[in-house]
Scaffold this motif. Structure first.
Motif, PDB file in Angstrom:
ATOM      1  N   PRO A  44      26.156 -14.356 -20.323  1.00 23.09           N
ATOM      2  CA  PRO A  44      26.656 -15.612 -20.895  1.00 23.09           C
ATOM      3  C   PRO A  44      25.670 -16.255 -21.860  1.00 23.09           C
ATOM      4  O   PRO A  44      24.474 -15.992 -21.802  1.00 23.09           O
ATOM      5  N   GLU A  45      26.204 -17.107 -22.717  1.00 21.73           N
ATOM      6  CA  GLU A  45      25.372 -17.918 -23.610  1.00 21.73           C
ATOM      7  C   GLU A  45      25.389 -19.358 -23.136  1.00 21.73           C
ATOM      8  O   GLU A  45      26.313 -19.785 -22.452  1.00 21.73           O
TER       9      GLU A  45
ATOM     10  N   ILE B  80      26.976 -22.039 -27.915  1.00 22.52           N
ATOM     11  CA  ILE B  80      28.408 -22.076 -28.227  1.00 22.52           C
ATOM     12  C   ILE B  80      28.675 -23.074 -29.352  1.00 22.52           C
ATOM     13  O   ILE B  80      29.459 -22.818 -30.267  1.00 22.52           O
TER      14      ILE B  80
ATOM     15  N   LEU C 298      29.843  -9.488 -28.943  1.00 26.70           N
ATOM     16  CA  LEU C 298      30.154  -9.892 -27.579  1.00 26.70           C
ATOM     17  C   LEU C 298      29.202  -9.206 -26.610  1.00 26.70           C
ATOM     18  O   LEU C 298      28.944  -8.014 -26.729  1.00 26.70           O
TER      19      LEU C 298
ATOM     20  N   TRP D 119      34.377 -15.501 -24.324  1.00 20.69           N
ATOM     21  CA  TRP D 119      33.607 -14.286 -24.005  1.00 20.69           C
ATOM     22  C   TRP D 119      32.126 -14.528 -24.235  1.00 20.69           C
ATOM     23  O   TRP D 119      31.262 -14.128 -23.449  1.00 20.69           O
ATOM     24  N   ARG D 120      31.816 -15.226 -25.337  1.00 15.52           N
ATOM     25  CA  ARG D 120      30.420 -15.550 -25.604  1.00 15.52           C
ATOM     26  C   ARG D 120      29.857 -16.455 -24.510  1.00 15.52           C
ATOM     27  O   ARG D 120      28.721 -16.296 -24.087  1.00 15.52           O
ATOM     28  N   ALA D 121      30.674 -17.417 -24.075  1.00 16.13           N
ATOM     29  CA  ALA D 121      30.172 -18.393 -23.112  1.00 16.13           C
ATOM     30  C   ALA D 121      30.003 -17.797 -21.723  1.00 16.13           C
ATOM     31  O   ALA D 121      29.079 -18.152 -20.995  1.00 16.13           O
TER      32      ALA D 121
ATOM     33  N   LEU E 257      35.251 -17.016 -28.150  1.00 16.15           N
ATOM     34  CA  LEU E 257      34.278 -18.039 -27.758  1.00 16.15           C
ATOM     35  C   LEU E 257      34.076 -18.062 -26.238  1.00 16.15           C
ATOM     36  O   LEU E 257      32.954 -18.217 -25.746  1.00 16.15           O
TER      37      LEU E 257
END
Ligand SMILES: Cc1ncc(COP(=O)(O)O)c(C=O)c1O
Ligand SMILES: Cc1ncc(COP(=O)(O)O)c(C=O)c1O
Lengths: 456, 456
Positions: free
Chosen positions: B46-47, B52, B42, A330-332, A328
């Motif tokens: 960023p998201e 998230i 991945l 890494w996604r952010a 999570l």
């Protein structure tokens, strides 16, 4: 539910406090004293939820604020909000990694993330294997176990009596977990670091040593491993994360030649504890080495693809879900978010190094710019600077860091680690892994050391 | 902060849902399908936090509801609100167990709790040693490691080549972790269960076997261990918690004679994963066996009592804080709260046993009342009940449980484990450890098995 929300409110307040520089890093008390300060005993009778909230508050009151921007004591510091949220979700989902059946999403996320990490290492198409283990020490132990099994598969059934005496090689500065692993696996600590007549089976090069933050020359080591056909392990528990930085990843050049790599996102990437990966180049080996075919978990007639039941690769049976917080985060952040966070920590340590290398009263423990965020140094209080007798000076210097450290903890203003090493007397080992730290915090550390050590 | 609160709101909703019998236990999808259902990849970039939150919701949507009152699939089930709150607090405190310095409260709580557990085992004044490890498999491995070290301390430095060939004894029904341990430690799986000419060093009796829930006769085993001077380990990962029940603790009579005991609060006591203790009778042995004196952690000139730096006892370096959730639950329930929770689960399983033992279409896998909550049985669909040919019958029966299980997962109504064992074809292994389960849930399970298996 309202109870949970009340606990959350306590936690949110604690988090705000932890990031506040006015808050103490620690409200320190000696063990006996802390034991008295609260009733920690377990009883037959239940307590009310209000009492439970009191216990929560007491626990946090005396906890170390590991998220505090001036907490530099360990390699794992900081608190990432997305990582924390992910850990809360993990606790709520409360499941085990051993089969797809009970952890479908988490098993997939582990698959996706391990593959990505292998790509970053440089293994073709991210192929290979791996596992998240409960820490770098266990990851290193896995590597040694696999190396032995690879060379002598019969060891699994017949034990060490079926194989010649083995030798493992690693540098003096390697992490103690290599020796612990050798002791546990029945290889013996004396076989670590070159005993003549033994069959070499394992070399562990360290990418980022615990104390100096040094990087072994991976290409040179890999050449030797190749020549003698020995398993090449890279312990990147601390330094592996530099692979995510375009500026610093050259320090690990040659890592793609490794048979296995330990990489702890719970250190330099500030993922909440515990989060450590072992990456393995050869597919299938972990399964062969560790499987015991427990038929109550790994039924062969399940209705889905059994390759997702990863449990039999592990030494563990139940295995905690450590993947979600890394995934999570890494996604952010994206890979570039981790990169800039890592680069920033290295900048801070360069700043510290530049600041003290020629400053009066400081001596560096090793020459040259630090390769990682470790800066190792002695602080000499004014009264010691002119002692000529080397022995006398060292004797007194040895006592400086422990006293300053004890005072830091009593004031609660900051925490940094110290230690002796070989013939070197106690020195400070500064490390930076907290993205919340700033140049001012480094300035503060130096001022604080001088304030607390001036009179010694 | 508002992000964390949003995640908490998602989690609270998930918890309410998990306890609702109208909710599916699982929204099952095959691995490839699940991989497609969401973007789990991945990326470099960023998201947003909104994305998230979407990921959090997706993860929970496909997670198994392990708290669901009809989830019977594993030994670890249920979700305790105090335990969960404690785990959230643990994540927030985000520290390591290795030294008092960085985990003062948690180290004390581990001390208090281990002592209490040793008192319950029956060791005088709760004396002895112990550690929380990442699961029962590792706890069992610790026990074997200690037993070997106790008999042959030189093994630590010199490895297995310095000792005779060793044999470990355990029953056929023991947990596979005993064999994994033997393989890892260089003893070899063939040395588990009696090979002539080898020196016996370790006996593991199981208190509550994984599949049948059976208890080995601890007094008889301990007599033999005493006679031959062999380490006596009790693997109570599953059954150890019965020590808290005045009604059931006689099943472990003789446990106080053990040299070491594995006891997993994360199974029968419903403490969130991971929480497993190894208790050791002899003080000091763990330290001697495992210590490597890493001077960067265990400085000898610290300003507090060093016996609270427990890290060098461990095989691990960093060690996750697993104690707080157990400690806080214990405070909230009291010993009597755990007792009544355990007693209730055993009552439910007796109810199940009584309900099916003479019911048409059911056959029990072993004779007599279950000793733990394990109830092992075959369900024979009507069309199979009159098959005379034993082989033909078994062949068809073997396929029944996997199909019913697959259907359970597709409908998402309940989950229970099945497996073959030796020459016994696939049977259901029902276990109950969730305090939220009721008599009605047991009735439901039986109805559901019949509904889903009727046509087979
Ligand atoms: C180089 C190195 N390897 C391994 C470890 C062990 O990692 P863990 O504490 O996650 O077990 C450490 C910990 O400091 C380390 O610095
Ligand atoms: C008897 C027994 N011992 C040990 C274990 C391993 O425990 P863990 O899954 O915590 O590693 C189990 C797990 O089912 C068990 O049933």
């Amino acid at each position: 539910m309202s109870f949970l929300q009340e606990v959350v409110d306590i936690l949110l307040a604690y988090i705000v406090e932890s990031f506040d520089r006015e808050t103490k890093v620690i409200d320190f008390h000696y063990p006996n004293e802390l034991m008295q300060r609260n009733n920690w005993e377990l009883q037959d009778e239940p307590e009310s939820l209000d009492d439970i909230l009191v216990s929560c508050r007491a626990t946090l009151k005396y906890a170390i604020k590991t998220a505090h921007p001036r907490y530099f004591n360990q390699l794992s510091t900081g608190l990432d909000m997305v990582g924390l949220a992910a850990d809360w979700l993990t606790s709520t989902a409360n499941t085990n990694m051993f089969t797809y059946e009970v952890a479908p999403v988490f098993v997939l996320l582990e698959y996706v993330t391990l593959k990505k990490m292998r790509e970053i290492i440089g293994w073709q198409d991210g192929s290979g294997d791996g596992i998240f283990s409960p820490g770098g020490a266990i990851s290193n132990m896995y590597a040694m176990l696999l190396a032995r099994f690879k060379m002598f598969p019969e060891v699994k059934e017949k034990g060490m009596s079926s194989v010649p005496r083995l030798a493992a090689f690693t540098s003096e500065h390697s992490h103690f977990s290599i020796k612990k692993g050798a002791a546990a696996l029945g290889i013996g600590t004396e076989s670590v670091i070159c005993v003549k007549g033994f069959v070499p089976f394992f070399v562990s090069a360290t990418a980022g040593t615990t104390v100096y933050g040094a990087f072994d020359p991976l290409i040179a080591v890999s050449d030797i491993c190749k020549k003698y056909n020995v398993w090449f392990h890279v312990d990147g528990a601390w330094g592996g994360s530099l692979l995510m930085s375009r500026r610093h990843r050259w320090k690990l050049d040659g890592v793609d030649r490794a048979n296995s790599v330990t990489w702890n996102p719970h250190k330099m990437m500030s993922v909440p504890l515990q989060c450590s990966a072992l990456l393995v180049r050869e597919e299938g080996l972990m399964q062969n080495c560790n499987q015991m075919h427990a038929c109550y978990l790994f039924q062969q007639d399940k209705h889905y693809d059994l390759s997702y039941d990863t449990g039999d690769k592990a030494l563990q049976c139940g295995r905690h879900v450590d993947i979600f917080k890394l995934w999570l985060m890494w996604r952010a952040k994206g890979t570039i978010g981790f990169e800039s966070q890592i680069d920033k920590c290295l900048e801070l340590s360069e700043y510290l190094y530049n600041k003290i290398k020629d400053r009066e009263g400081y001596e560096m423990v090793f020459d040259g710019k630090p390769q990682h965020t470790n800066v190792c140094f002695w602080y000499l209080p004014p009264g010691m600077r002119h002692i000529v007798d080397k022995e006398e000076k060292n004797k007194r210097l040895h006592k400086v860091a422990p006293v300053i450290k004890a005072r830091m903890m009593e004031y609660g203003t900051t925490m940094v680690s110290y230690q002796p090493q070989g013939d070197k007397v106690n020195f400070f080992r500064m490390v930076i892994s907290n993205p919340a730290a700033t140049f001012e915090d480094i300035d503060f550390l130096i001022e604080e050391i001088e304030r607390l050590g001036h009179d010694l």
